[in-house]
Design a protein around this motif. Sequence first.
Motif, PDB file in Angstrom:
ATOM      1  N   LEU A   1      39.808   7.627  33.149  1.00  0.00           N
ATOM      2  CA  LEU A   1      40.464   7.981  34.406  1.00  0.00           C
ATOM      3  C   LEU A   1      41.508   9.075  34.184  1.00  0.00           C
ATOM      4  O   LEU A   1      41.538  10.079  34.916  1.00  0.00           O
ATOM      5  CB  LEU A   1      41.125   6.748  35.017  1.00  0.00           C
ATOM      6  CG  LEU A   1      41.972   6.996  36.275  1.00  0.00           C
ATOM      7  CD1 LEU A   1      41.114   7.552  37.400  1.00  0.00           C
ATOM      8  CD2 LEU A   1      42.670   5.705  36.703  1.00  0.00           C
ATOM      9  N   LEU A   2      42.358   8.893  33.179  1.00  0.00           N
ATOM     10  CA  LEU A   2      43.356   9.924  32.893  1.00  0.00           C
ATOM     11  C   LEU A   2      42.694  11.222  32.455  1.00  0.00           C
ATOM     12  O   LEU A   2      43.170  12.312  32.785  1.00  0.00           O
ATOM     13  CB  LEU A   2      44.323   9.440  31.809  1.00  0.00           C
ATOM     14  CG  LEU A   2      45.317   8.344  32.205  1.00  0.00           C
ATOM     15  CD1 LEU A   2      46.307   8.097  31.074  1.00  0.00           C
ATOM     16  CD2 LEU A   2      46.064   8.693  33.480  1.00  0.00           C
ATOM     17  N   GLY A   3      41.596  11.108  31.726  1.00  0.00           N
ATOM     18  CA  GLY A   3      40.865  12.304  31.325  1.00  0.00           C
ATOM     19  C   GLY A   3      40.313  13.049  32.529  1.00  0.00           C
ATOM     20  O   GLY A   3      40.300  14.285  32.555  1.00  0.00           O
ATOM     21  N   ALA A   4      39.865  12.310  33.545  1.00  0.00           N
ATOM     22  CA  ALA A   4      39.347  12.934  34.759  1.00  0.00           C
ATOM     23  C   ALA A   4      40.456  13.647  35.527  1.00  0.00           C
ATOM     24  O   ALA A   4      40.258  14.756  36.048  1.00  0.00           O
ATOM     25  CB  ALA A   4      38.689  11.886  35.651  1.00  0.00           C
ATOM     26  N   VAL A   5      41.630  13.042  35.590  1.00  0.00           N
ATOM     27  CA  VAL A   5      42.771  13.685  36.264  1.00  0.00           C
ATOM     28  C   VAL A   5      43.173  14.960  35.535  1.00  0.00           C
ATOM     29  O   VAL A   5      43.369  16.021  36.144  1.00  0.00           O
ATOM     30  CB  VAL A   5      43.973  12.708  36.333  1.00  0.00           C
ATOM     31  CG1 VAL A   5      45.210  13.427  36.878  1.00  0.00           C
ATOM     32  CG2 VAL A   5      43.638  11.512  37.200  1.00  0.00           C
ATOM     33  N   MET A   6      43.283  14.856  34.204  1.00  0.00           N
ATOM     34  CA  MET A   6      43.638  16.024  33.403  1.00  0.00           C
ATOM     35  C   MET A   6      42.597  17.128  33.539  1.00  0.00           C
ATOM     36  O   MET A   6      42.926  18.308  33.662  1.00  0.00           O
ATOM     37  CB  MET A   6      43.790  15.606  31.942  1.00  0.00           C
ATOM     38  CG  MET A   6      44.286  16.700  30.998  1.00  0.00           C
ATOM     39  SD  MET A   6      42.957  17.787  30.409  1.00  0.00           S
ATOM     40  CE  MET A   6      41.905  16.603  29.574  1.00  0.00           C
ATOM     41  N   ALA A   7      41.318  16.748  33.553  1.00  0.00           N
ATOM     42  CA  ALA A   7      40.241  17.736  33.656  1.00  0.00           C
ATOM     43  C   ALA A   7      40.266  18.432  35.008  1.00  0.00           C
ATOM     44  O   ALA A   7      40.005  19.639  35.088  1.00  0.00           O
ATOM     45  CB  ALA A   7      38.891  17.059  33.440  1.00  0.00           C
ATOM     46  N   SER A   8      40.585  17.712  36.070  1.00  0.00           N
ATOM     47  CA  SER A   8      40.666  18.322  37.397  1.00  0.00           C
ATOM     48  C   SER A   8      41.760  19.379  37.440  1.00  0.00           C
ATOM     49  O   SER A   8      41.568  20.477  37.971  1.00  0.00           O
ATOM     50  CB  SER A   8      40.933  17.240  38.451  1.00  0.00           C
ATOM     51  OG  SER A   8      39.896  16.293  38.486  1.00  0.00           O
ATOM     52  N   LEU A   9      42.905  19.057  36.866  1.00  0.00           N
ATOM     53  CA  LEU A   9      44.009  20.014  36.819  1.00  0.00           C
ATOM     54  C   LEU A   9      43.643  21.212  35.949  1.00  0.00           C
ATOM     55  O   LEU A   9      43.918  22.366  36.297  1.00  0.00           O
ATOM     56  CB  LEU A   9      45.265  19.330  36.287  1.00  0.00           C
ATOM     57  CG  LEU A   9      45.826  18.188  37.142  1.00  0.00           C
ATOM     58  CD1 LEU A   9      46.898  17.425  36.370  1.00  0.00           C
ATOM     59  CD2 LEU A   9      46.393  18.729  38.436  1.00  0.00           C
TER      60      LEU A   9
END
Length: 319
Positions: A69-77
Motif C-alpha cells: 500500500l505504501l509502495g503504491a502511494v509512493m509510486a503514484s507520487l
Amino acid sequence: MRYYLFIFAAVVLLALQFSTNKAYGQRRGDGARASLFFAAVCGFASAAVTFVIASLSEGGFRFTPFSLLLGAVMASLSCAYTLIGFKIMAVGDMSVFMMFLMLGGMMLPYLFGVTVLGEFRGAEPWRIALRVAGLILLTVSMLFPVFARKKAGRGGGLFVALCAAVFLLNGLASIVSKTHQTPGFWSFDVVNAPSYACLGNLMNGIISVVCLWILDLRQKKRGEDAVMEASGESVRLIPASAKTIALIIAANALCNGVSYTLQLASASHLPASVLYPMVTGGSVVLSAVAGRIFFGEKPDRITLTGLLLSFAATFLFLF
C-alpha cells in the motif's frame, strides 16, 4: 560511516538516472505517452533489479500488504513528478529540474523529522544551529534558477507552477518512504529496504501502464492529431535505434534500483534531518555536473551561485 558512503553512492547514481531521463526525452519526446511508456518499462525493470538485490542481500524477497500500500502511494507520487519533470527538462536544464525535485525531497521530510519524529530532541544547540543554517542556504539556493530564467526572459507562471508541483510531490514521496523505514512508526508489518524498493518500482510500472491505457482511450476520442501532439512526435527529436533506447532503459533501471535501495537502507539508520539534505545537496551539484558532461549544459552565473550554495549547505549537515 557505512551509511554515509551509501548516500554518496546513491546520489551519484541518482544524477546518472536523471541523465537517462533526459536522454530518453531527447529521442522519444516529452509527451505524455512517451513519458508514461518510459516510466512503465523502467518501473518493471527497476523492480527486477531490486528483486535480485533482495534475493542476494536479505535472504529472499518479502511481501506484506501494508508495504504494498505504501509502495503504491509512493509510486503514484513518483509517477506524477516524473511526468512533470519531462516537461520541465524540455524547456529548461536538467539541473533546474533536479534542484526543485531534490529540495522538495529534502525540506518536507526535514520538517517532518524535526516536528513529528523529534529528531532535535537532546541535540547540542550548535549542531541544531548548523543544520538550520544549512536548511536556510538550501532554501535560498532554490530561488536562483527562477531568477536566472526571469533574467533570460524565460520565466513564467507555468514554469514556477511545474517546479512547485515537483517540489511538493517528491517531498511527500520522501515522507512516505521515511515512515516506512522508521522502526516502530507503523504498527503494521513492513518489509526490508530492497523488498520495499521492489514493491514501489513494481507499483510504479503498474500505475504507469494504467495511466497509459487511460490516455489511449482518451486519444481515440480526440483523433489522430491529438495522438501526435500528446506523444511528442511533433517536436524535433534525436534519431535513435531500438538498441539505444534499450540501453537507456537498462541504465535507468540499474541506477534507480540501486540508488533507491541505498537510500532506503540509510533511512533506517540516519535521521531525516541529515539524510535528505545530504541527498539533496549532492544530487543538485552532481546533476549539474552530469548535465555539463552529457548534454553540454553550462549554468549561467545566477544558477551557478545557487549550485554553490547547495554544495556549501550540504557540509553543514555532516556535523
